[in-house]
Design a protein around this motif. Structure first.
Motif, PDB file in Angstrom:
ATOM      1  N   ARG A   1       0.839  -1.211   0.000  1.00 32.42           N
ATOM      2  CA  ARG A   1       0.000   0.000   0.000  1.00 32.42           C
ATOM      3  C   ARG A   1       0.867   1.252   0.000  1.00 32.42           C
ATOM      4  NH1 ARG A   1      -4.542   1.735  -0.842  1.00 32.42           N
ATOM      5  NH2 ARG A   1      -5.396   2.358   1.177  1.00 32.42           N
ATOM      6  N   CYS A   2       1.920   1.250   0.814  1.00 31.21           N
ATOM      7  CA  CYS A   2       2.781   2.431   0.898  1.00 31.21           C
ATOM      8  C   CYS A   2       3.482   2.692  -0.437  1.00 31.21           C
ATOM      9  CB  CYS A   2       3.810   2.249   2.007  1.00 31.21           C
ATOM     10  SG  CYS A   2       3.136   2.357   3.677  1.00 31.21           S
ATOM     11  N   ILE A   3       3.978   1.648  -1.074  1.00 31.19           N
ATOM     12  CA  ILE A   3       4.662   1.812  -2.363  1.00 31.19           C
ATOM     13  C   ILE A   3       3.701   2.329  -3.419  1.00 31.19           C
ATOM     14  CG2 ILE A   3       5.782   0.532  -4.226  1.00 31.19           C
ATOM     15  CD1 ILE A   3       7.028  -1.247  -2.061  1.00 31.19           C
ATOM     16  N   ALA A   4       2.483   1.754  -3.434  1.00 29.67           N
ATOM     17  CA  ALA A   4       1.496   2.198  -4.422  1.00 29.67           C
ATOM     18  C   ALA A   4       1.140   3.664  -4.223  1.00 29.67           C
ATOM     19  CB  ALA A   4       0.248   1.325  -4.326  1.00 29.67           C
ATOM     20  N   LEU A   5       0.937   4.075  -2.971  1.00 22.36           N
ATOM     21  CA  LEU A   5       0.579   5.463  -2.701  1.00 22.36           C
ATOM     22  C   LEU A   5       1.745   6.404  -2.994  1.00 22.36           C
ATOM     23  CD1 LEU A   5      -1.480   4.924   0.557  1.00 22.36           C
ATOM     24  CD2 LEU A   5      -2.357   5.796  -1.618  1.00 22.36           C
ATOM     25  N   ALA A   6       2.965   5.964  -2.657  1.00 20.09           N
ATOM     26  CA  ALA A   6       4.133   6.798  -2.952  1.00 20.09           C
ATOM     27  C   ALA A   6       4.263   7.024  -4.452  1.00 20.09           C
ATOM     28  CB  ALA A   6       5.395   6.140  -2.399  1.00 20.09           C
ATOM     29  N   ALA A   7       4.020   5.974  -5.241  1.00 20.79           N
ATOM     30  CA  ALA A   7       4.082   6.118  -6.701  1.00 20.79           C
ATOM     31  C   ALA A   7       3.004   7.064  -7.209  1.00 20.79           C
ATOM     32  CB  ALA A   7       3.943   4.744  -7.355  1.00 20.79           C
ATOM     33  N   ARG A   8       1.823   6.981  -6.626  1.00 27.43           N
ATOM     34  CA  ARG A   8       0.742   7.863  -7.068  1.00 27.43           C
ATOM     35  C   ARG A   8       1.038   9.315  -6.727  1.00 27.43           C
ATOM     36  NH1 ARG A   8      -4.956   6.589  -4.715  1.00 27.43           N
ATOM     37  NH2 ARG A   8      -4.485   8.173  -3.155  1.00 27.43           N
ATOM     38  N   PHE A   9       1.553   9.528  -5.537  1.00 25.54           N
ATOM     39  CA  PHE A   9       1.891  10.899  -5.170  1.00 25.54           C
ATOM     40  C   PHE A   9       2.957  11.456  -6.110  1.00 25.54           C
ATOM     41  CE2 PHE A   9       0.675   9.979  -0.488  1.00 25.54           C
ATOM     42  CZ  PHE A   9      -0.653  10.184  -0.804  1.00 25.54           C
ATOM     43  N   GLY A  10       3.881  10.604  -6.519  1.00 23.23           N
ATOM     44  CA  GLY A  10       4.929  11.064  -7.423  1.00 23.23           C
ATOM     45  C   GLY A  10       4.413  11.328  -8.813  1.00 23.23           C
ATOM     46  N   ALA A  11       3.450  10.502  -9.272  1.00 21.51           N
ATOM     47  CA  ALA A  11       2.973  10.633 -10.646  1.00 21.51           C
ATOM     48  C   ALA A  11       2.021  11.797 -10.821  1.00 21.51           C
ATOM     49  CB  ALA A  11       2.289   9.336 -11.073  1.00 21.51           C
ATOM     50  N   HIS A  12       1.136  12.008  -9.861  1.00 19.59           N
ATOM     51  CA  HIS A  12       0.084  13.018 -10.044  1.00 19.59           C
ATOM     52  C   HIS A  12       0.176  14.177  -9.067  1.00 19.59           C
ATOM     53  CE1 HIS A  12      -1.836  10.197 -12.757  1.00 19.59           C
ATOM     54  NE2 HIS A  12      -1.801   9.272 -11.810  1.00 19.59           N
ATOM     55  N   GLY A  13       0.867  13.941  -7.927  1.00 14.59           N
ATOM     56  CA  GLY A  13       0.889  14.980  -6.921  1.00 14.59           C
ATOM     57  C   GLY A  13      -0.366  14.926  -6.090  1.00 14.59           C
ATOM     58  N   VAL A  14      -0.268  15.414  -4.902  1.00 19.31           N
ATOM     59  CA  VAL A  14      -1.404  15.330  -3.998  1.00 19.31           C
ATOM     60  C   VAL A  14      -2.588  16.120  -4.515  1.00 19.31           C
ATOM     61  CG1 VAL A  14      -0.685  17.287  -2.590  1.00 19.31           C
ATOM     62  CG2 VAL A  14      -2.093  15.488  -1.584  1.00 19.31           C
ATOM     63  N   GLN A  15      -2.363  17.170  -5.290  1.00 17.95           N
ATOM     64  CA  GLN A  15      -3.471  17.974  -5.757  1.00 17.95           C
ATOM     65  C   GLN A  15      -4.329  17.246  -6.774  1.00 17.95           C
ATOM     66  OE1 GLN A  15      -0.323  18.445  -6.394  1.00 17.95           O
ATOM     67  NE2 GLN A  15       0.018  18.693  -8.580  1.00 17.95           N
ATOM     68  N   ASN A  16      -3.838  16.158  -7.355  1.00 16.48           N
ATOM     69  CA  ASN A  16      -4.597  15.448  -8.375  1.00 16.48           C
ATOM     70  C   ASN A  16      -5.437  14.317  -7.813  1.00 16.48           C
ATOM     71  OD1 ASN A  16      -3.594  17.022 -10.454  1.00 16.48           O
ATOM     72  ND2 ASN A  16      -1.777  15.718 -10.712  1.00 16.48           N
ATOM     73  N   ARG A  17      -5.389  14.052  -6.513  1.00 13.17           N
ATOM     74  CA  ARG A  17      -6.136  12.942  -5.968  1.00 13.17           C
ATOM     75  C   ARG A  17      -7.620  13.156  -6.184  1.00 13.17           C
ATOM     76  NH1 ARG A  17      -4.663  12.024   0.052  1.00 13.17           N
ATOM     77  NH2 ARG A  17      -4.534  14.271   0.036  1.00 13.17           N
ATOM     78  N   GLY A  18      -8.318  12.146  -6.696  1.00 16.42           N
ATOM     79  CA  GLY A  18      -9.746  12.230  -6.915  1.00 16.42           C
ATOM     80  C   GLY A  18     -10.124  12.856  -8.233  1.00 16.42           C
ATOM     81  N   SER A  19      -9.163  13.315  -9.043  1.00 11.80           N
ATOM     82  CA  SER A  19      -9.488  13.975 -10.301  1.00 11.80           C
ATOM     83  C   SER A  19      -9.738  12.986 -11.411  1.00 11.80           C
ATOM     84  CB  SER A  19      -8.342  14.912 -10.702  1.00 11.80           C
ATOM     85  OG  SER A  19      -7.157  14.159 -10.887  1.00 11.80           O
ATOM     86  N   GLY A  20      -9.462  11.708 -11.180  1.00  9.36           N
ATOM     87  CA  GLY A  20      -9.709  10.691 -12.193  1.00  9.36           C
ATOM     88  C   GLY A  20      -8.489  10.465 -13.052  1.00  9.36           C
ATOM     89  N   GLY A  21      -8.289   9.245 -13.507  1.00 10.36           N
ATOM     90  CA  GLY A  21      -7.183   8.917 -14.393  1.00 10.36           C
ATOM     91  C   GLY A  21      -7.694   8.727 -15.798  1.00 10.36           C
ATOM     92  N   ARG A  22      -6.842   8.173 -16.664  1.00 15.72           N
ATOM     93  CA  ARG A  22      -7.267   7.931 -18.043  1.00 15.72           C
ATOM     94  C   ARG A  22      -7.533   6.450 -18.212  1.00 15.72           C
ATOM     95  NH1 ARG A  22      -4.112   8.479 -21.984  1.00 15.72           N
ATOM     96  NH2 ARG A  22      -2.100   8.453 -20.934  1.00 15.72           N
ATOM     97  N   LEU A  23      -8.700   6.125 -18.786  1.00 16.60           N
ATOM     98  CA  LEU A  23      -9.086   4.739 -18.947  1.00 16.60           C
ATOM     99  C   LEU A  23      -8.089   3.987 -19.819  1.00 16.60           C
ATOM    100  CD1 LEU A  23     -11.335   2.746 -18.249  1.00 16.60           C
ATOM    101  CD2 LEU A  23     -12.510   3.403 -20.351  1.00 16.60           C
ATOM    102  N   ALA A  24      -7.452   4.686 -20.729  1.00 14.66           N
ATOM    103  CA  ALA A  24      -6.518   4.022 -21.636  1.00 14.66           C
ATOM    104  C   ALA A  24      -5.309   3.478 -20.903  1.00 14.66           C
ATOM    105  CB  ALA A  24      -6.074   4.995 -22.732  1.00 14.66           C
ATOM    106  N   GLU A  25      -5.002   4.012 -19.655  1.00 11.93           N
ATOM    107  CA  GLU A  25      -3.847   3.540 -18.905  1.00 11.93           C
ATOM    108  C   GLU A  25      -4.086   2.186 -18.254  1.00 11.93           C
ATOM    109  OE1 GLU A  25      -2.959   6.492 -16.065  1.00 11.93           O
ATOM    110  OE2 GLU A  25      -2.189   7.953 -17.498  1.00 11.93           O
ATOM    111  N   LEU A  26      -5.353   1.777 -18.149  1.00 13.35           N
ATOM    112  CA  LEU A  26      -5.666   0.528 -17.465  1.00 13.35           C
ATOM    113  C   LEU A  26      -5.343  -0.662 -18.357  1.00 13.35           C
ATOM    114  CD1 LEU A  26      -9.135   1.357 -15.853  1.00 13.35           C
ATOM    115  CD2 LEU A  26      -6.862   1.714 -14.914  1.00 13.35           C
ATOM    116  N   THR A  27      -4.819  -1.735 -17.716  1.00 13.21           N
ATOM    117  CA  THR A  27      -4.605  -2.981 -18.442  1.00 13.21           C
ATOM    118  C   THR A  27      -5.953  -3.679 -18.618  1.00 13.21           C
ATOM    119  OG1 THR A  27      -4.280  -4.295 -16.446  1.00 13.21           O
ATOM    120  CG2 THR A  27      -2.343  -3.193 -17.364  1.00 13.21           C
TER     121      THR A  27
END
Length: 859
Positions: A771-797
């Motif tokens: 969980r910590c690694i996943a959240l750390a990666a998310r914070f790095g990719a989008h930044g805390v300000q992007n939480r809840g803004s939605g991702g792109r469906l095309a990124e999903l496997t």
């Protein structure tokens, strides 16, 4: 005497032996045959320690090796050990050359393995020494440590660094447990390990002999795949005792006499030994480790308890035993308490005159020391009607501790009916509460306690001012009766307002301490709980199951504070080797080992220890700790994906009596609720967990709050940094530290802090690390300000899209895993990555995030 490698391989395969705990030693032996700076190795150790097996394993890997073995028959024959390699009856003038040629007939130096090297004749030693010195052969020599002449063969080569030196000692504890389990075929409880360790000193050879020769069907019991110790059968069969006599045969006649005398008497003064002409022999036995000298009392020789001492006590001829007893009894020394009990039993066995008062006193001492079997053997000859009420109570505790609960409660009933003071009735009530709530002993009811207390209230207390009074007992009894009527667990609330009135230490004080300590742990007062437990422990200078559970609760508190080394030291320290005592401590110690393994990231070891703990606790009717053991095991089984086992553990918990005394009961309820949620994915278990959270917050159970917050984060995808930080501020201990650091990292979107947590707790808590690694990666990719803004469906496997659709359909992780044919942990991993890409934190947000992503793609 000598053989080639092919026959050695066959012999080893046939034996089916396996090396445990000797990997480093095996590597050293292999290396000694390749090293350019030496010519081999000398392996030294006691008989049975594994020298031959270690060398055999190396021998099988050598295509040019020769195996020779010394023996007593050829020890006096020149070059006798080489009889199978060359013709000793041939031309004597060429014999030496033929032996050398046979040993050095290969281009590279040949490996020569010499078993029982201490039995080689001198000429054979000379040849091997000379060839190894010049590097013409590689030599692996095995020798016993205690040789007849005191000389270790090839020791000069070791001093000259021609040979490396390896001294094999006892097996490490964990490897020893693995070896026992390998021999018996199932998980073994701590008591089985302890008793086999005691008799074999962790010597692998002795272990094999004892397990083969011991009547283990009566000693070891199989319970749901776990070997436990029954704690009642103390006899080895004749062949096991024959094995113990091997060591006795190594002593001189005088040494054997001295050993026999000290073992039978428990301890003997130096002056007495000198009078018997055994002073020097006793000193030799001390040097050999067979006897010891008490450093606190000077010139007192004590017996070292082991299987040899048991054998001496049971097999010494009666006539000689009686002669020694009369000799010791006439000396008029002042034996220690333990020696008093040994001598009292010794006198009864050999037919001496032992008074009832001396026998009862010896039995009471033995019970206090944890020498429970000896105490039971002593009191077996005393009719109960000859005992006073306090003696009856002491022996009732003994029988209850030895799992003879009906007999123990019967003695409690006799003691209550003849009680001379309220303190005795109150202590008896505590024993009854711990042992009879589920069975309601037919010999004793709550009304019997009331009758006894009212009698004492009317007639007066026989020991006024030395304990609680009858009024106190009646108030306590009313509260206990209310618990029984309401059908709820007995908690610290029952003692609210009564604790300070307990004027004298006793079983009430002991139970009160444990319940208060548990309540402190629930409240996050971990340091304060440890201080209470340690201060109370100093008040009790005897062994009982109550004191044992107090010690184990202290160990649990040490683990919470991260003081693992201290907890381990406490678990491995054995004050006594009595078989009943070892059995009684088995379940609590296995439970502590399980919790230790969990902290160290050894989940398989933790599961084995939990299974052993549960079966020992259940068999020995130690319900106070069974609830938390079942809950810990259910939670662990749910995490590793064995739902059938977890369901069975859940059902066993439900069978526990509701009205009982339990340690860490609230923690157990949280663990089993989370475990059920993991397995079923049903929302009602999350709702139940949140209800328990509100209750814990309302009554200040800070540790329960922190535990639930951690579980909500790990298993229910909740990110609540402020609530985590708030909860962590109210206590001390490992989980407070984790939740506090986690809350701060989440609040600040601190990738480094999350990564540090993942690295620190990765081995012990892989779900937290993931969980910590996943959240750390998310914070790095989008930044805390992007939480809840939605991702792109095309990124999903493709798999993540499949899982997201099932989540939107309301499926739990367990249901998704079943449908896709994968493990729950695999689904959780996909879910973490899915949430990161979509920028969501909870399952309810997935549908909206998917719609937003699809809308942006269409646009």
């Amino acid at each position: 005497m000598a053989e080639e490698v092919s026959s050695a391989s066959a012999a080893s395969t046939q034996s089916g032996t396996k090396i445990f705990g000797r990997r480093a030693e095996l590597d050293l032996t292999h290396e000694s045959l390749r090293c350019s700076e030496c010519s081999g190795i000398l392996i030294e150790g006691e008989i049975g320690v594994g020298k031959t097996l270690l060398a055999r394993t190396t021998f099988e890997d050598r295509s040019d090796a020769i195996w020779i073995r010394g023996d007593r028959v050829h020890q006096n024959v020149e070059f006798g050990v080489f009889g199978l390699l060359v013709d000793l009856d041939g031309d004597p003038s060429t014999l030496l050359g033929r032996i050398v040629s046979r040993l050095t007939s290969t281009r590279a130096p040949r490996a020569v393995f010499v078993d029982d090297a201490h039995l080689l004749d001198s000429r054979s030693q000379e040849i091997l020494t000379g060839l190894a010195s010049v590097g013409s052969i590689r030599l692996v020599a095995m020798s016993r440590t205690n040789t007849d002449d005191g000389l270790i063969p090839f020791s000069a080569l070791v001093e000259d660094h021609v040979l490396q030196h390896l001294v094999l000692g006892p097996l490490p504890r964990e490897d020893y447990r693995s070896m026992i389990e390998h021999r018996l075929g199932h998980i073994v409880s701590q008591a089985v390990v302890d008793i086999v360790d005691f008799h074999s000193k962790r010597n692998p050879g002795r272990l094999i002999e004892l397990l083969e020769y011991t009547g283990r069907r009566s000693r070891f019991l199989m319970r749901r795949g776990v070997w436990i110790l029954d704690g009642l059968d103390i006899d080895y069969d004749a062949r096991a005792r024959d094995y113990a006599r091997i060591g006795l045969g190594d002593h001189s006649p005088k040494e054997t006499e001295a050993l026999e005398l000290v073992v039978l008497a428990g301890e003997v003064e130096l002056a007495t030994l000198i009078t018997a002409g055994l002073g020097e022999a006793a000193d030799e036995l001390v040097a050999a480790g067979e006897l010891k000298i008490d450093p606190r009392r000077g010139q007192i020789y004590e017996a070292v308890e082991n299987h040899t001492s048991d054998t001496i006590r049971y097999t010494t001829p009666t006539g000689r035993s009686r002669e020694w007893f009369d000799f010791i009894d006439a000396c008029g020394d002042a034996p220690s308490e333990w020696a008093q009990t040994v001598r009292a039993e010794w006198g009864l066995i050999c037919g001496a005159e032992i008074s009832e008062s001396r026998t009862i006193e010896a039995a009471l001492i033995a019970a206090r020391l944890g020498d429970w079997h000896r105490a039971m053997r002593l009191i077996a000859v005393i009719p109960t009607e000859r005992m006073g009420p306090h003696d009856l109570f002491a022996f009732a505790l003994l029988y209850c501790g030895c799992n003879k609960i009906p007999l123990g409660l019967d003695l409690v009933a006799h003691g209550v009916r003849t009680a001379c003071c309220a303190q005795l009735v109150v202590d008896s009530l505590v024993v009854w509460m711990n042992r009879a709530f589920s069975t309601m002993s037919p010999a004793l009811r709550l009304a019997d306690f009331r009758t006894a207390l009212e009698r004492l209230q009317h007639d007066g207390d026989g020991h006024p001012g030395t304990g609680v009074d009858a009024e106190f007992g009646l108030r306590l009894l009313d509260r206990v009766a209310a618990v029984v009527a309401e059908g709820r667990p007995l908690t610290v609330d029952v003692f609210d307002g009564l604790s300070h009135e307990s004027a004298a230490p006793g079983n009430f004080h002991l139970l009160d301490t444990m319940l208060h300590a548990t309540d402190m742990l629930d409240s996050g007062l971990t340091v304060e709980a440890l201080a209470l437990l340690e201060s109370t422990q100093t008040e009790f200078h005897f062994e009982s199951t109550g004191v044992l559970h107090l010690i184990m609760l202290r160990g649990r508190t040490l683990l919470q504070l991260g003081r693992i080394a201290e907890a381990k030291e406490m678990m491995t320290a054995l004050p006594i080797h009595d078989i009943a005592y070892l059995s009684a401590r088995s379940g609590p110690v296995d439970l502590l080992w399980a919790q230790t393994h969990l902290l160290e990231g050894n989940l398989p070891g933790a599961m084995k220890a939990l299974r052993a703990a549960i079966e020992s606790l259940a068999y020995w009717n130690q319900g106070t700790q069974l609830a938390i053991a079942l809950a810990e095991a259910e939670y662990a089984a749910s995490r590793v994906g064995t739902p059938a086992e977890a369901d069975d553990l859940h059902a066993r918990f439900d069978e526990l009596p509701v009205t009982a005394v339990y340690h860490e009961y609230r923690r157990a309820l949280v663990l089993r609720t989370t475990a059920r949620a993991i397995r079923t994915g049903e929302p009602r278990y999350e709702h139940e967990l949140r209800r328990r959270l509100r209750e814990a917050e309302a009554d200040g159970a800070a540790a329960i709050v922190v535990l639930i917050r951690l579980h909500l984060f790990l298993h229910f995808d909740e990110i609540a940094p402020e609530a985590m930080c708030e909860a962590a501020a109210h206590g001390t201990g490992r989980e407070f530290d984790i939740v506090g650091r986690l809350g701060a990292a989440l609040r600040n979107a601190d990738r480094a802090a999350l990564t540090a947590l993942a690295e620190e707790y990765g081995p012990s808590m892989p779900d937290l690390a993931g969980r910590c690694i996943a959240l750390a990666a998310r914070f790095g990719a989008h930044g805390v300000q992007n939480r809840g803004s939605g991702g792109r469906l095309a990124e999903l496997t493709a798999r993540e899209k499949q899982i997201s659709a099932l989540i939107v359909a309301g499926r739990s992780n367990a249901e998704i895993a079943l449908e896709l044919g994968v493990r729950v942990r695999t689904v959780e991993g996909h879910t973490y990555r899915l949430f990161r890409k979509l920028g969501v934190e909870r399952r309810e947000q997935v549908a909206e995030a998917m719609r937003n992503s699809e809308g942006r793609m269409r646009a």
